[in-house]
Design an enzyme around this catalytic site. Structure first.
Site, short mmCIF file in Angstrom:
data_model
loop_
_atom_site.label_atom_id
_atom_site.label_comp_id
_atom_site.label_asym_id
_atom_site.label_seq_id
_atom_site.Cartn_x
_atom_site.Cartn_y
_atom_site.Cartn_z
N THR A 75 67.26 38.92 52.24
CA THR A 75 67.85 39.91 51.33
C THR A 75 69.10 40.54 51.92
OG1 THR A 75 65.69 40.41 50.38
CG2 THR A 75 67.37 42.13 50.20
N ARG B 257 57.52 36.24 39.75
CA ARG B 257 57.25 37.31 40.71
C ARG B 257 58.46 38.21 40.85
NH1 ARG B 257 59.73 38.75 45.96
NH2 ARG B 257 58.14 39.81 47.20
N ILE B 258 58.23 39.52 40.88
CA ILE B 258 59.29 40.51 41.07
C ILE B 258 59.00 41.27 42.35
CG2 ILE B 258 60.40 42.58 40.13
CD1 ILE B 258 59.57 41.51 37.33
N GLY B 259 60.02 41.42 43.18
CA GLY B 259 59.85 42.10 44.46
C GLY B 259 60.35 43.52 44.44
N ASP B 260 60.60 44.05 45.63
CA ASP B 260 61.02 45.44 45.78
C ASP B 260 62.49 45.66 45.45
OD1 ASP B 260 61.33 43.90 48.34
OD2 ASP B 260 62.47 45.69 48.87
N GLY C 2 62.73 43.10 53.74
CA GLY C 2 61.49 42.76 54.43
C GLY C 2 60.45 42.22 53.47
N HIS C 3 59.18 42.45 53.77
CA HIS C 3 58.08 41.96 52.95
C HIS C 3 57.99 42.82 51.69
CE1 HIS C 3 53.75 41.29 51.88
NE2 HIS C 3 54.15 40.06 52.07
N GLY C 4 58.38 42.24 50.56
CA GLY C 4 58.55 43.01 49.34
C GLY C 4 57.31 43.72 48.85
#
Length: 325
Positions: free
Chosen positions: A184, A212-215, A236-238
């Site tokens: 990112t 899928r939707i992340g942060d 990072g890890h969403g």
């Protein structure tokens, strides 16, 4: 009058040594491209909004990063991207997700923020907005790199061995040390007027489910800007960042505890990892113009410009520098 500030990141994760040079090159190029928008050579006042968009667009073109060209692939082998952009004065924002076959999600987010009545759209609506407001529809798979294909292949091989690298809780699973895809990207800027703008863009995480939707497009998790407190872009890890609401927690520490940008970023990144287990990082510009750079992952590429000098790094307290010009 505030001193202009531009701080960017190129993603947090288990980044192998072989990819450090490419990260540094991309970070420095993005800073140089964007600095002219923030501090024009003519002496005229620049704008944080243009600077942030320019920096992120530069990294979206670079396959060393997981945004635009070079984005990670979902389980179907397709690129689905997302981005968000926010201004700190009026709290205007534009968030887009599930974009395909367009080069610059950050620009689509800006068009949504400036010209539309909604703040967050995804899928077909985001695609229609992109194409109807000037984005070129790219040929299918034009954003897919060999590196991204290789990483997806690794992911699927690990699944057959009974391991799911998605749950490694880093943006780049630890087993994928040869992963040539990126992470990112994000930028935070403050201009002469004290306007703070934040932008973040990503291709997500390798092996995600379609849809899928992340942060990244979620305000308060991946991005937030507030002139009264500061601006934050995370990476990072969403799933971890969403659950912890990392960007908003950092700004709350600045506002309610009187912390510096650095202290707030350090505290909240560490607490996120302690409570949830996932790793990540954040870049922060406080309302006074102070900077914060923090991560609990193995590495995070970052850079900023100060006093005509580019400062950049990727691990620990090691800071490199070189003249801007």
């Amino acid at each position: 009058m505030p001193r202009p500030v531009l701080l960017i990141h190129g993603g947090a994760g288990d980044i192998p040594d072989s990819r450090i040079a490419g990260k540094f090159k991309g970070i420095k190029e993005a800073l140089r491209c964007a600095w002219g928008s923030l501090v024009p050579a003519s002496g005229a006042k620049g704008g944080a909004l243009d600077a942030v968009e320019t920096a992120v667009r530069s990294m979206e073109l670079d396959e060393n990063f997981n945004a635009g060209y070079g984005s990670c692939l979902n389980t179907d082998g397709q690129v689905e991207m997302e981005a968000s952009l926010m201004e700190g004065q009026d709290l205007r924002a534009g968030c887009v997700t599930l974009l395909r076959d367009v080069m610059h999600p950050i620009t689509v987010a800006r068009r949504l923020m400036e010209k539309q009545r909604h703040t967050f759209i995804g899928g077909e609506a985001a695609q229609e907005l992109a194409l109807s407001t000037g984005s070129e529809r790219l040929p299918a798979n034009a954003l897919v790199t060999e590196g991204a294909r290789f990483t997806l292949q690794q992911f699927k091989e690990q699944l057959t061995q009974g391991k799911d690298p998605f749950f490694a809780r880093t943006e780049l699973a630890a087993e994928q040390k040869t992963d040539p895809s990126g992470e990112t990207v994000g930028a935070v800027a403050m201009d002469h007027n004290g306007q703070i703008v934040v932008g973040t863009s990503t291709g997500g995480i390798t092996g995600k489910w379609p849809g899928r939707i992340g942060d990244t497009p979620i305000l308060g998790s991946g991005t937030y800007a507030d002139n009264a407190r500061g601006g934050v872009s995370t990476t990072g890890h969403g799933e971890t960042i969403m659950r912890y609401n990392l960007a908003q927690r950092i700004l709350a520490a600045i506002e309610h505890k009187g912390m510096s940008a650095q202290a707030a970023a350090d505290q909240e990144c560490r607490e996120m990892t302690r409570r949830i287990g996932g790793t990540g990082g954040a870049i922060v510009v406080g309302h006074a113009g102070d900077l914060g750079i923090s991560f609990t992952s193995q590495r995070m590429a970052w850079g900023y410009i100060q006093d005509d000098t580019i400062f950049y790094g990727i691990e620990g307290q090691v800071v490199h520098q070189e003249p801007l010009s």
